[in-house]
Design an enzyme around this catalytic site. Structure first.
Site, PDB file in Angstrom:
ATOM      1  N   TYR A  98       3.455   4.659   1.186  1.00 44.74           N
ATOM      2  CA  TYR A  98       2.423   4.062   2.377  1.00 44.74           C
ATOM      3  C   TYR A  98       2.653   4.520   3.810  1.00 44.74           C
ATOM      4  O   TYR A  98       3.905   4.632   4.017  1.00 44.74           O
ATOM      5  CB  TYR A  98       2.087   2.716   1.827  1.00 44.74           C
ATOM      6  CG  TYR A  98       3.229   1.808   2.162  1.00 44.74           C
ATOM      7  CD1 TYR A  98       4.644   1.809   2.482  1.00 44.74           C
ATOM      8  CD2 TYR A  98       3.035   0.464   0.994  1.00 44.74           C
ATOM      9  CE1 TYR A  98       5.259   1.156   2.395  1.00 44.74           C
ATOM     10  CE2 TYR A  98       3.870  -0.631   1.225  1.00 44.74           C
ATOM     11  CZ  TYR A  98       4.989  -0.359   1.852  1.00 44.74           C
ATOM     12  OH  TYR A  98       6.114  -1.177   1.746  1.00 44.74           O
ATOM     13  N   GLU A  99       1.743   4.237   4.489  1.00 41.10           N
ATOM     14  CA  GLU A  99       1.704   4.529   6.045  1.00 41.10           C
ATOM     15  C   GLU A  99       1.851   5.891   5.946  1.00 41.10           C
ATOM     16  O   GLU A  99       2.299   6.475   7.195  1.00 41.10           O
ATOM     17  CB  GLU A  99       2.648   3.700   6.717  1.00 41.10           C
ATOM     18  CG  GLU A  99       2.516   2.207   6.685  1.00 41.10           C
ATOM     19  CD  GLU A  99       1.087   1.760   7.261  1.00 41.10           C
ATOM     20  OE1 GLU A  99       0.621   2.243   7.833  1.00 41.10           O
ATOM     21  OE2 GLU A  99       0.896   0.426   6.746  1.00 41.10           O
ATOM     22  N   GLY A 100       1.392   6.676   5.137  1.00 38.53           N
ATOM     23  CA  GLY A 100       1.283   8.118   5.189  1.00 38.53           C
ATOM     24  C   GLY A 100       2.352   8.689   4.435  1.00 38.53           C
ATOM     25  O   GLY A 100       3.797   8.487   4.783  1.00 38.53           O
TER      26      GLY A 100
END
Length: 586
Positions: free
Chosen positions: A438-440
């Site tokens: 997550y968050e890229g």
């Protein structure tokens, strides 16, 4: 669950001796802060993490979250722990003083955040995203929205979320389809579905403030047509308190591999009322204020899990008797020696220790430049921002990649017991695995580093970051260590310049190897610096530990750079050569 002890000795060394925090604060005009106060904050934060949050970790994983009648219920004790967190002011550490925050330096808050991640990653996530929402509202929202929402977000009376992902739009937000239609009163009607929303609903607070990406009716295609909206769970009445329920709700809770005590929601917005944050069609730039902060915070999740796993593995290795050590009997009064004396166990423990303490130094260096960026202007501010931009993808991806490695080694040290739930080691690995996604994803972070931060930049970010590490090298007392550190830094810099000239395809093909190569090289510089600094101090045990761990890192872990560099410098031809049925011969 392995017992967690805050690594206060290491924080004391980093804050007082290595970062020289007193001099930093003086140079930034932060005369009201000093190392003594910083260490008091860190110590108290460690007590909260250990006494309040850590005991909930195992049971939270067992219970998970429940969705009943449109309301999420979190595990026993989670909401009460959050109330204690808020009551004691922890949520307000970094908040603007104008809105009830404490305005503490990042170098005080980052250690507390690390320890919360070590203690209970699922619990920490909600507070982390609230802090990111505070940043977005502070920087981009109108004065009216700030007056209505910011103080209660800063205090923690309300929590915040980040609503980006949709079923068809993950890393590629150009595919986002949530709609925002203008109302006559200046608000907007938000309609769409979001997935993977951390703390999208819970039983901790009376209101939840959702930061939602959506498209206006006249929005251009792609990411240039995305706007950001503030959409509360409950609309505010004339007194500024939660009133009517907004037209949004969680429709499901995701069933996950880990972080089971964190409510990950599918959120439906059915004409929910929201307000524009920032300018129309500029939502992605506003959201990146949240995302860049969250990416560093996710890196701290990898660091926190690594520390927790190392502590559990070290305790077990000292207690578990198994055979005799190959170098000779170590515990003659026992039937066998503790496995900590086995060279291969020592290899795994030292790998955990070297990666954890190296990443902690990287995190504290990052915090230093956050303090500089926040409290400086002109060239110092611009340089600090450049360093932060360059280091953000490295912190996020390298810390989480090595965090997973460390938690895997922790299980390995326990042997079969590590695979059993009751010891808690497998939970650490399950929980931290999401941090690489997550968050890229870490692949996206690698592309960001080699693309935006290196090959598309004029070289300014690279050069300024190199200078920051060169300052550490210049401050070393040992000429021999300084020479080795300087050579390592120069090799990384020259290789980076070589990579900067890559084609777009070759850069994409070498992105992950470049990020890993950069992470290991820069940690090598940090280890030389820490060992040198510790040798000048008055703690011989810490000095010996730092020097021997540095030696291990340089001899056993730094050679990984050779493999990453060799792969990095090859073209992407072999990555794209296999196609169609050649993958499976069907």
């Amino acid at each position: 669950m392995p017992a967690y002890t805050p690594p206060l000795a290491d924080f004391t060394f980093l804050v007082k001796d290595w970062l020289k925090i007193d001099a930093l604060y003086q140079s930034l005009g932060l005369e009201e802060f000093d190392a003594e106060l910083a260490l008091e904050v860190i110590e108290q934060g460690g007590k909260f993490a250990t006494d309040v949050v850590a005991p909930l970790n195992r049971e939270g994983d067992e219970q998970g979250c429940k969705l009943s009648n449109g309301q999420v219920v979190t595990p026993d004790g989670f909401a009460a722990a959050y109330q204690s967190y808020v009551d004691n002011g922890w949520n307000a550490m970094l908040g603007d003083i104008e809105y009830g925050g404490q305005g503490l330096p990042y170098s005080m808050a980052v250690p507390v955040h690390e320890m919360l991640n070590s203690a209970n990653l699922s619990w920490r996530l909600t507070t982390m995203l609230t802090e990111s929402a505070v940043l977005a509202v502070t920087k981009h929202a109108s004065d009216e929205l700030k007056a209505q929402y910011l103080e209660k977000l800063v205090s923690g009376q309300w929590t915040g979320t980040m609503n980006l992902t949709e079923p068809q739009a993950g890393s590629d937000l150009s595919l986002l389809s949530t709609k925002a239609e203008p109302n006559d009163d200046g608000s907007y009607k938000i309609t769409g579905s979001k997935i993977f929303i951390t703390a999208g609903d819970h039983d901790w607070t009376e209101n939840i403030v959702h930061m939602v990406l959506a498209r206006l009716p006249d929005a251009p295609a792609g990411v240039k047509g995305i706007s950001l909206f503030l959409v509360p769970k409950f609309l505010l009445n004339d007194n500024g308190n939660p009133g009517e329920r907004n037209a949004l709700a969680p429709s499901a809770l995701e069933k996950k591999m880990g972080i089971k005590a964190s409510p990950t929601c599918v959120m439906n917005f059915d004409g929910a009322k929201g307000w524009l944050v920032g300018e129309p069609h500029c939502g992605l730039a506003c959201m990146f204020t949240m995302m860049n902060d969250a990416r560093f915070q996710v890196g701290l999740e990898g660091l926190g899990a690594s520390e927790a796993s190392f502590q559990g593995a070290l305790t077990y290795a000292r207690e578990r008797l198994q055979s005799r050590a190959p170098q000779g009997v170590q515990q003659p009064d026992d039937k066998a020696d503790a496995i900590v004396y086995q060279p291969d166990i020592a290899r795994m423990l030292l790998t955990q220790k070297a990666l954890t303490e190296g990443n902690r130094a990287l995190a504290m260096l990052y915090a230093k430049y956050m303090d500089i960026a926040h409290n400086s202007s002109d060239e110092a501010h611009d340089n600090a921002e450049a360093i932060l931009q360059f280091l953000t993808p490295i912190c996020k991806a390298f810390m989480t990649d090595t965090g997973l490695e460390s938690t895997s080694l922790g299980i390995q040290i326990f042997g079969g017991h590590g695979y059993i739930r009751e010891w808690g080691m497998e939970q650490l690995m399950r929980d931290v695995r999401i941090a690489m996604l997550y968050e890229g994803t870490n692949g996206i972070q690698s592309l960001d580093l080699i693309g935006r931060k290196l090959t598309r930049d004029r070289g300014d970010m690279l050069g300024i970051t190199r200078n920051a590490f060169a300052e550490l090298v210049a401050g070393m007392a040992s000429g021999e260590a300084q020479q080795h550190a300087s050579a390592l830094l120069d090799e990384w810099y020259q290789t980076s310049l070589q990579v900067k000239a890559f084609s777009a395809v070759d850069a994409a093909g070498g992105a992950c190897d470049y990020l890993a190569y950069s992470g290991y090289c820069l940690l090598g510089v940090l280890w030389y610096s820490m060992a040198d600094c510790a040798a000048q101090g008055d703690n011989p045990v810490l000095a010996a530990g730092k020097q021997k761990t540095c030696d291990f890192y340089i001899q056993r872990l730094l050679p990984r750079t050779a493999a990453h560099k060799a792969a990095l410098l090859e073209s992407a031809d072999t990555l794209l050569a296999v196609e169609g049925s050649e993958f499976d011969y069907l």
